[in-house]
Scaffold this motif. Structure first.
Motif, PDB file in Angstrom:
ATOM      1  N   TYR A  72       1.825  -0.515 -18.196  1.00  0.00           N
ATOM      2  CA  TYR A  72       2.075  -0.670 -19.645  1.00  0.00           C
ATOM      3  C   TYR A  72       3.351  -0.847 -20.131  1.00  0.00           C
ATOM      4  N   PRO A  73       4.468  -0.340 -19.677  1.00  0.00           N
ATOM      5  CA  PRO A  73       5.986  -0.439 -20.085  1.00  0.00           C
ATOM      6  C   PRO A  73       6.175  -2.321 -19.459  1.00  0.00           C
ATOM      7  N   PHE A  74       5.791  -2.630 -18.628  1.00  0.00           N
ATOM      8  CA  PHE A  74       5.753  -3.964 -18.122  1.00  0.00           C
ATOM      9  C   PHE A  74       5.029  -4.895 -19.201  1.00  0.00           C
ATOM     10  N   GLY A  75       3.970  -4.403 -19.669  1.00  0.00           N
ATOM     11  CA  GLY A  75       3.045  -5.178 -20.798  1.00  0.00           C
ATOM     12  C   GLY A  75       3.721  -5.139 -21.754  1.00  0.00           C
ATOM     13  N   TRP A  76       4.663  -4.225 -22.256  1.00  0.00           N
ATOM     14  CA  TRP A  76       5.461  -3.997 -23.571  1.00  0.00           C
ATOM     15  C   TRP A  76       6.457  -5.120 -23.464  1.00  0.00           C
ATOM     16  N   LEU A  77       7.186  -5.107 -22.209  1.00  0.00           N
ATOM     17  CA  LEU A  77       8.303  -6.015 -22.128  1.00  0.00           C
ATOM     18  C   LEU A  77       7.980  -7.652 -22.114  1.00  0.00           C
ATOM     19  N   SER A  78       6.865  -7.696 -21.690  1.00  0.00           N
ATOM     20  CA  SER A  78       6.128  -9.031 -21.585  1.00  0.00           C
ATOM     21  C   SER A  78       6.071  -9.476 -23.006  1.00  0.00           C
ATOM     22  N   ASP A  79       5.590  -8.629 -23.790  1.00  0.00           N
ATOM     23  CA  ASP A  79       5.064  -8.822 -25.271  1.00  0.00           C
ATOM     24  C   ASP A  79       6.376  -9.198 -25.799  1.00  0.00           C
ATOM     25  N   SER A  80       7.303  -8.095 -25.862  1.00  0.00           N
ATOM     26  CA  SER A  80       8.644  -8.134 -26.611  1.00  0.00           C
ATOM     27  C   SER A  80       9.430  -9.478 -26.102  1.00  0.00           C
ATOM     28  N   SER A  81       9.569  -9.811 -25.187  1.00  0.00           N
ATOM     29  CA  SER A  81      10.258 -10.941 -24.493  1.00  0.00           C
ATOM     30  C   SER A  81       9.777 -12.224 -24.607  1.00  0.00           C
ATOM     31  N   GLY A  82       8.487 -12.218 -24.860  1.00  0.00           N
ATOM     32  CA  GLY A  82       7.494 -13.523 -24.706  1.00  0.00           C
ATOM     33  C   GLY A  82       7.565 -14.169 -23.395  1.00  0.00           C
ATOM     34  N   ASN A  83       7.681 -13.290 -22.443  1.00  0.00           N
ATOM     35  CA  ASN A  83       8.012 -14.001 -21.262  1.00  0.00           C
ATOM     36  C   ASN A  83       6.839 -13.535 -20.246  1.00  0.00           C
ATOM     37  N   ARG A  84       5.851 -14.478 -19.689  1.00  0.00           N
ATOM     38  CA  ARG A  84       4.963 -14.219 -19.010  1.00  0.00           C
ATOM     39  C   ARG A  84       5.149 -14.566 -17.637  1.00  0.00           C
ATOM     40  N   LYS A  85       5.758 -16.065 -17.330  1.00  0.00           N
ATOM     41  CA  LYS A  85       5.653 -16.421 -15.951  1.00  0.00           C
ATOM     42  C   LYS A  85       6.735 -15.454 -14.891  1.00  0.00           C
ATOM     43  N   GLY A  86       7.812 -15.193 -16.056  1.00  0.00           N
ATOM     44  CA  GLY A  86       8.834 -14.392 -15.297  1.00  0.00           C
ATOM     45  C   GLY A  86       8.363 -12.946 -14.692  1.00  0.00           C
ATOM     46  N   PHE A  87       7.584 -12.340 -15.431  1.00  0.00           N
ATOM     47  CA  PHE A  87       6.992 -10.986 -14.989  1.00  0.00           C
ATOM     48  C   PHE A  87       6.012 -11.316 -13.797  1.00  0.00           C
ATOM     49  N   ILE A  88       5.241 -12.502 -13.863  1.00  0.00           N
ATOM     50  CA  ILE A  88       4.275 -12.810 -12.846  1.00  0.00           C
ATOM     51  C   ILE A  88       5.126 -13.137 -11.667  1.00  0.00           C
ATOM     52  N   ALA A  89       5.771 -13.962 -11.479  1.00  0.00           N
ATOM     53  CA  ALA A  89       6.824 -14.303 -10.196  1.00  0.00           C
ATOM     54  C   ALA A  89       7.465 -12.832  -9.688  1.00  0.00           C
ATOM     55  N   PHE A  90       8.070 -12.308 -10.481  1.00  0.00           N
ATOM     56  CA  PHE A  90       8.580 -10.949 -10.156  1.00  0.00           C
ATOM     57  C   PHE A  90       7.669  -9.989  -9.412  1.00  0.00           C
ATOM     58  N   GLY A  91       6.392  -9.932 -10.083  1.00  0.00           N
ATOM     59  CA  GLY A  91       5.475  -8.893  -9.164  1.00  0.00           C
ATOM     60  C   GLY A  91       5.115  -9.703  -8.150  1.00  0.00           C
ATOM     61  N   ILE A  92       4.673 -10.678  -7.912  1.00  0.00           N
ATOM     62  CA  ILE A  92       4.132 -11.539  -6.940  1.00  0.00           C
ATOM     63  C   ILE A  92       5.303 -11.217  -5.784  1.00  0.00           C
ATOM     64  N   ALA A  93       6.622 -11.761  -6.006  1.00  0.00           N
ATOM     65  CA  ALA A  93       7.547 -11.494  -5.086  1.00  0.00           C
ATOM     66  C   ALA A  93       7.836 -10.159  -4.390  1.00  0.00           C
ATOM     67  N   SER A  94       7.574  -9.169  -5.317  1.00  0.00           N
ATOM     68  CA  SER A  94       7.976  -7.851  -4.930  1.00  0.00           C
ATOM     69  C   SER A  94       6.850  -7.336  -3.927  1.00  0.00           C
ATOM     70  N   ILE A  95       5.875  -7.859  -4.091  1.00  0.00           N
ATOM     71  CA  ILE A  95       4.547  -7.392  -3.213  1.00  0.00           C
ATOM     72  C   ILE A  95       4.657  -8.080  -1.851  1.00  0.00           C
ATOM     73  N   GLY A  96       5.004  -9.363  -2.008  1.00  0.00           N
ATOM     74  CA  GLY A  96       5.528 -10.061  -0.684  1.00  0.00           C
ATOM     75  C   GLY A  96       6.291  -9.574   0.023  1.00  0.00           C
ATOM     76  N   PHE A  97       7.451  -9.203  -0.540  1.00  0.00           N
ATOM     77  CA  PHE A  97       8.847  -8.633   0.164  1.00  0.00           C
ATOM     78  C   PHE A  97       8.555  -7.427   0.759  1.00  0.00           C
ATOM     79  N   PHE A  98       7.599  -6.284   0.045  1.00  0.00           N
ATOM     80  CA  PHE A  98       7.100  -5.101   0.681  1.00  0.00           C
ATOM     81  C   PHE A  98       6.196  -5.488   1.794  1.00  0.00           C
ATOM     82  N   TYR A  99       5.385  -6.387   1.899  1.00  0.00           N
ATOM     83  CA  TYR A  99       4.243  -6.531   2.850  1.00  0.00           C
ATOM     84  C   TYR A  99       5.195  -7.038   4.107  1.00  0.00           C
TER      85      TYR A  99
END
Length: 412
Positions: free
Chosen positions: A80-107
């Motif tokens: 929910y906080p990340f959704g709020w940040l995405s709405d408040s910044s208008g940034n979608r692809k940045g949050f998508i890319a960050f989330g995918i990269a994080s999952i890949g790094f930990f795998y």
């Protein structure tokens, strides 16, 4: 310049601008779909074998359940906080890319672990940082078309196709190379997905106040509305509140089953079956997702959501009873149908009921309820499966039955 010529020039400019926006939108659909297809190949490779890997490292069934709990507790807190940040910044692809990269790094790191506790910690961190992807991903999809059911159906078909490919690839990779190589390859594919998602072209939204949310209204670039407080309480009132409660109950049952299902399949049908059964589920979802989405657009999401809950009840009961692996593949196909129906219908329901200025928050809360269900469900599943897998699977009928009764009261 004569007035008629000015009007013709203005008309040409408007048509050019519309064509440019259409090309950008189509490009965004392509890059997001391709990026998420590759990301889901990685997810489909790695996820089914996490529980098996934990058992390989010596974990108990309770600890296997905790693997899902740890991931989903953190997802519940942070989506929910990340959704709020995405709405408040208008940034979608940045949050998508960050989330995918994080999952890949930990795998990548999971591939080199030697203790169950290390996997549990890394899966927890995946939940924290990977949760940046989900609300922005759902919100961006909803903004690519006015036909919510169709666009979600399209992306669910593409993503489930990727997940299916990953399931079958994972089964082969484990057989030939082992699970550690599986996680390394999954991480590499996720970084490739990040590169593709970065090609999405988003319109700049300008600087936003760090103290209050400033939201772009649909169709009004440059018109902004300031929200002085979160939409959280509004989303949980009345009919929407009942809807989110049903999603929570369905996901409790889902968490009970899927947090331990890979161990059950490996023990009952052999290690090769894990990826294959998940692959059949994904195949069913990929095959039907777009067409079911179009039906949802035509007839409304509520009735299909009710059907999906009934599908959960049938699938989990059959998984508890069927012992022939070829018949289980049929159950898996049914299970894939109920999953894509759930995702399409719930996403379309939120897209219809929640305004664009709060949509990422609405989608984030939807995903939060799903994650919260996957906190409660795996705790029950890990404990009950220690007694009997069949007892655990049949007990899912309790939360599903309650969810079905509540869903019948929802408004279209």
């Amino acid at each position: 310049m004569p007035k008629r010529e000015k009007m013709l020039i203005q008309g040409k400019r408007e048509r050019t601008l519309k064509l440019k926006k259409l090309r950008v939108r189509r490009g965004n659909v392509f890059f997001l779909a391709l990026g998420m297809f590759i990301a889901n190949i990685a997810f489909g490779m790695a996820f089914p074998y996490l529980g098996v890997y934990m058992r390989y490292l010596g974990a108990s069934m309770v600890m296997v359940g905790l693997l899902s709990v740890a991931f989903n507790v953190t997802s519940t807190v942070f989506q929910y906080p990340f959704g709020w940040l995405s709405d408040s910044s208008g940034n979608r692809k940045g949050f998508i890319a960050f989330g995918i990269a994080s999952i890949g790094f930990f795998y990548l790191i999971i591939a080199f672990t030697t203790l169950p506790a290390q996997v549990l910690l890394l899966r927890t961190l995946q939940g924290v940082f990977g949760s940046a992807m989900t609300p922005a991903h759902s919100a961006l999809i909803s903004e690519l078309s006015t036909r919510a059911g169709s666009i979600f159906g399209l992306f669910n078909s593409v993503e489930n196709a990727g997940y299916m490919v990953g399931n079958f690839l994972g089964s082969a990779i484990v057989g030939y190379l082992g699970m550690r190589h599986l996680f390394v390859l999954s991480g590499g594919l996720l970084f490739l997905s990040v590169f593709i998602v970065s090609m999405i072209r988003e319109r700049p939204t300008g600087r936003r106040s760090p103290l209050r949310m400033i939201l772009v209204q649909e169709g009004r670039e440059g018109w902004r509305v300031t929200a002085g407080s979160s939409a959280f309480r509004k989303l949980l009132r009345g009919n929407l509140g009942f809807f989110y409660l049903t999603v929570l109950l369905v996901m409790v049952a889902s968490g009970q089953f899927y947090s331990v299902s890979s161990v059950y399949f490996e023990r009952t049908f052999g290690g090769w079956s894990v990826g294959a059964i998940f692959g059949v589920e994904s195949f069913a979802a990929a095959l039907t997702g777009y067409y079911l989405g179009r039906l949802i657009d035509s007839y409304g999401p509520r009735r299909f959501y009710i059907v999906s809950i009934a599908g959960y009840m049938a699938a989990f009961l059959l998984y508890a009873l069927v012992r022939n692996v070829w018949l289980v593949f049929g159950v898996a196909f049914l299970s894939g149908l109920k999953w894509v129906l759930t995702i399409n219908s719930t996403s379309a329901y939120i897209a219809r009921k929640v305004g664009v200025s709060e949509r990422a928050q609405g989608m984030g809360l939807l995903n939060t309820m799903m994650s919260l269900g996957w906190v409660i469900g795996p705790l029950l599943g890990g404990y009950l499966s220690g007694i009997s897998f069949e007892l655990n699977f049949m007990s899912t009928l309790v939360p599903l039955g309650l969810a079905l009764m509540l869903a019948l009261r929802l408004q279209e």
